[in-house]
Design an enzyme around this catalytic site. Structure first.
Site, short mmCIF file in Angstrom:
data_model
loop_
_atom_site.label_atom_id
_atom_site.label_comp_id
_atom_site.label_asym_id
_atom_site.label_seq_id
_atom_site.Cartn_x
_atom_site.Cartn_y
_atom_site.Cartn_z
N LYS A 19 0.84 -1.21 0.00
CA LYS A 19 0.00 0.00 0.00
C LYS A 19 0.87 1.26 0.00
CE LYS A 19 -2.88 0.85 3.67
NZ LYS A 19 -2.72 2.22 4.19
N ARG A 24 2.92 5.97 -3.21
CA ARG A 24 4.07 6.81 -3.60
C ARG A 24 4.35 6.71 -5.09
NH1 ARG A 24 4.09 5.67 1.63
NH2 ARG A 24 5.38 6.84 3.12
N GLY A 91 -5.22 7.97 5.30
CA GLY A 91 -4.34 8.91 5.99
C GLY A 91 -3.12 9.23 5.15
N ARG A 119 -8.90 12.20 12.34
CA ARG A 119 -7.46 11.92 12.51
C ARG A 119 -6.64 13.21 12.48
NH1 ARG A 119 -5.86 6.82 8.98
NH2 ARG A 119 -4.00 7.00 10.27
N ASP A 308 1.56 -1.21 11.92
CA ASP A 308 0.27 -1.66 11.37
C ASP A 308 -0.02 -3.13 11.68
OD1 ASP A 308 -0.19 0.83 10.30
OD2 ASP A 308 0.61 0.33 8.32
N LYS A 335 -4.87 5.73 14.53
CA LYS A 335 -4.99 5.02 13.25
C LYS A 335 -6.46 5.08 12.79
CE LYS A 335 -0.69 4.07 12.88
NZ LYS A 335 0.08 4.81 11.87
N ARG A 381 -7.73 -3.45 9.18
CA ARG A 381 -6.79 -4.34 9.89
C ARG A 381 -7.43 -4.98 11.12
NH1 ARG A 381 -2.52 -3.50 6.60
NH2 ARG A 381 -2.02 -1.35 6.10
C1 S3P Z 1 2.29 4.80 6.24
C2 S3P Z 1 2.82 5.13 7.44
C3 S3P Z 1 2.28 4.67 8.72
C4 S3P Z 1 1.33 3.50 8.56
C5 S3P Z 1 0.37 3.71 7.42
C6 S3P Z 1 1.12 3.91 6.12
C7 S3P Z 1 2.91 5.34 5.00
O1 S3P Z 1 1.57 5.72 9.32
O2 S3P Z 1 0.63 3.27 9.75
O3 S3P Z 1 -0.49 2.60 7.28
O4 S3P Z 1 2.63 4.82 3.90
O5 S3P Z 1 3.71 6.27 5.11
P1 S3P Z 1 2.29 6.83 10.24
O6 S3P Z 1 3.16 7.63 9.36
O7 S3P Z 1 1.16 7.67 10.79
O8 S3P Z 1 3.04 6.08 11.29
#
Ligand code: S3P
Length: 421
Positions: A19, A24, A91, A119, A308, A335, A381
């Site tokens: 993911k 990215r 997020g 969030r 995660d 989360k 999750r």
């Molecule tokens: C992610 C970073 C993590 C992770 C999220 C994906 C990412 O979050 O929990 O599922 O792709 O950069 P945080 O940056 O809030 O730790």
């Protein structure tokens, strides 16, 4: 839905793409000059939200199964979207977009679903404001006034790859250097991809230095399987009797492999085979067999490397002899849902000895558990972790919402039941 119980599991599985890397690849492909071919793209709801947002800013993106083609228009090629960008449950989309959009010559509005609106976005908007960014609100909807940015030196206050990446992306547009010091090393897919695209970026331990960049060269990107999705099968294979699962093509970037270290520390019978590198990311097949697990302590620098995976690691701890203590994991509270509270409340429904602490939980495992009617809180999750937990419960279990798995793993339940022996 009723969660069916399997007696044992056996077979091979290829899990969907990572993911974090899929997000990215679309974002950086859009900002690169030229065509980016992505294979192994995760067609989960979160990554599709990222595609929708970039299409709304004038980027042509074709999807053909798990092959995605992004027709990048360069760092200054985005158009002002005609409507509010909608990031759904994601997020990563929301926070990374803040970094990209802060330095554009236009304004943008961003919002997402009910969970996203709860969030914290201040963790990106505040440090971005130190670079000159002008973003209204600390929760969605956000209003971003695009403006000129300048570099800065910043000590991060949370161990978060999303915050780090937002600052790196803003740094590509800022005058002067942007220097970021991490507290703990978090996933570095952005740094690896940007370096391959020729960005002005250096890393040294916990420090990342980004300079203004004029040009990113489009690359072909091969997305490995997501270790965060493989995690459900690692735990399943370990806890089920008379079982063996081979999980093919899993990304094993060292910033993501905390689950492997913890499962080994708990006594898991696990092997990594066919280790190789694909498009700059390390990859392996994971073989996992029935294991006699014991409790462990999980704290400190390992936390961002398995953040995660903690709900499913908690499920493993239920079937491990003795105590498992999880500390320094307060990030779980922000989360998709509060994952400390959700795990504790749902696990208690089956008679599990679990205690909530300020920054984690304590589980005393190795005792019989019974089935329950579970709530997933709309959190992908949580839903998958509860499906694993139910397998060894005495009696039946149900889940209130199984569709939320589509966020990161469409087809999870087909793959899961496909392993029944
Ligand atoms: C992610 C970073 C993590 C992770 C999220 C994906 C990412 O979050 O929990 O599922 O792709 O950069 P945080 O940056 O809030 O730790």
């Amino acid at each position: 839905m009723d969660i069916r119980k399997m007696r044992s599991v056996r077979g091979e599985i290829t899990i969907p793409g990572d993911k974090s890397i899929s997000h990215r690849a679309v974002m950086l492909g859009s900002l690169a000059d030229g065509i980016t071919h992505i294979s192994g793209f995760l067609k989960g709801a979160d990554c599709l939200s990222t595609i929708d947002c970039f299409r709304a800013m004038g980027i042509k993106i074709d999807i053909d199964g798990s092959d995605v083609t992004v027709y990048g228009k360069g760092l200054h090629g985005l158009n002002k979207p005609q409507k509010t960008l909608y990031t759904g449950n994601s997020g990563t989309t929301t926070r990374l977009l803040c970094g990209i959009l802060a330095g554009q010559p236009f304004d943008t509005d961003i919002t997402g679903d009910a969970s996203i609106c709860k969030r914290p976005m201040g963790r990106v908007t505040k440090p971005l404001s130190l670079m000159g960014a002008d973003i209204e609100n600390e929760y969605c909807p956000l209003h971003i006034h695009g403006t000129r940015l300048h570099g800065m030196e910043y000590n991060m206050t949370v161990a978060s790859a999303q915050v780090k990446t937002a600052l790196i992306l803003a740094g590509l547009y800022a005058e002067g250097d942007t220097i970021i010091h991490e507290i703990e090393k978090s996933r570095d897919h952005t740094e690896l991809m940007l370096a391959a695209m020729g960005a002005n970026l250096e890393t040294n331990g916990l420090t990342i230095k980004v300079g203004k960049t004029d040009f990113l060269k489009a690359q072909d990107i091969l997305v490995p399987g997501d270790i965060s999705s493989a995690a459900f099968f690692i735990v399943l294979g370990a806890i089920m009797p008379d079982s063996e699962i081979i999980i093919r093509n899993v990304g094993i970037n060292p910033t993501r492999t905390g689950i492997i270290d913890v499962m080994r520390a708990m006594g898991a019978n696990m092997e990594l085979i066919n280790e190789h590198t694909a498009a700059g990311e390390p990859v392996a097949d994971i073989v996992i067999r029935s294991s006699e697990l014991h409790g462990t302590e999980i704290a400190g620098a390992i936390i961002p490397r398995l953040i995660d995976e903690l709900p499913v690691i908690a499920a493993a701890a239920v079937f491990a002899e003795g105590k498992t203590v999880i500390r320094d994991a307060q990030e779980l509270k922000v989360k998709e849902t509060n994952r400390i509270r959700a795990v504790v409340d749902e696990f208690r429904k089956c008679g599990i000895d679990i205690e909530e602490t300020a920054d984690g939980m304590i589980i005393t495992g190795g005792k019989p558990i019974h089935g329950a009617d579970f709530a997933a809180y709309g959190d992908h999750r949580m839903a998958m972790s509860l499906a694993i937990l139910s397998q060894l419960a005495d009696g039946e279990s149900t889940l209130d919402d199984s569709s939320c798995v589509d966020v990161s793993y469409p087809g999870f339940f087909e793959d899961f039941y496909g392993l029944e022996k």
